[in-house]
Design an enzyme around this catalytic site. Sequence first.
Site, PDB file in Angstrom:
ATOM      1  N   HIS A  73       1.536   8.465   1.715  1.00  0.00           N
ATOM      2  CA  HIS A  73       0.157   8.331   1.915  1.00  0.00           C
ATOM      3  C   HIS A  73      -0.731   9.027   0.545  1.00  0.00           C
ATOM      4  CE1 HIS A  73       0.527  12.021   3.487  1.00  0.00           C
ATOM      5  NE2 HIS A  73      -1.221  12.206   3.266  1.00  0.00           N
ATOM      6  N   HIS A  88      -5.111   9.717  -1.994  1.00  0.00           N
ATOM      7  CA  HIS A  88      -4.519   9.598  -1.328  1.00  0.00           C
ATOM      8  C   HIS A  88      -5.764   8.458  -0.336  1.00  0.00           C
ATOM      9  CE1 HIS A  88      -5.149  11.814   2.086  1.00  0.00           C
ATOM     10  NE2 HIS A  88      -4.378  12.826   2.193  1.00  0.00           N
TER      11      HIS A  88
END
Length: 168
Positions: A73, A88
């Site tokens: 992620h 992110h």
Amino acid sequence: MFSKWRSKKEEQRTGHIIEIAAPISGQAVPLNEVPDETFAGGHMGKGLAIEPAEGKLLAPFDGKVAHIVKSGHALILEHASGLQLLLHIGIDTVSLKGSGFQSHVATGDTVKAGQILIEFDLEAIRSAGLSAISPVIVTSMEETPPEVECLYGQVTAGSDLVLKVATQ
């Protein structure tokens, strides 16, 4: 007449400007709109966040993948200048344990601007009750962090600028 010439001292102080394209298409907003104090408070570094319109994270510049988080992620991309950028996807998305994320790169890979780094399932993130807003952070281990100018609004990945970073 000489206004276009910068003095040696000014050159050393300002370094050069690195322009960073949007890594995700969507709405670029200030970090204080991120529902996470670590990002919103600037504790990870300066930058902005993008509310994604689609599930693709692109390389915003030519560089090297310095680190990719195991769950896929997030990653840190390093520019040739040494500047590192944390990309992110979503908030608390580590809790998905990689579900909904497909990485196309590995740590150490060299990438080109516009290359797909990670594809992600926006619906899976949202249906898990998580925010998809995605911080784009200039990380700095230097005593004096670089100056960062953020450009907000609707952005298209790979073409619209979102950050200008003045390096030493």
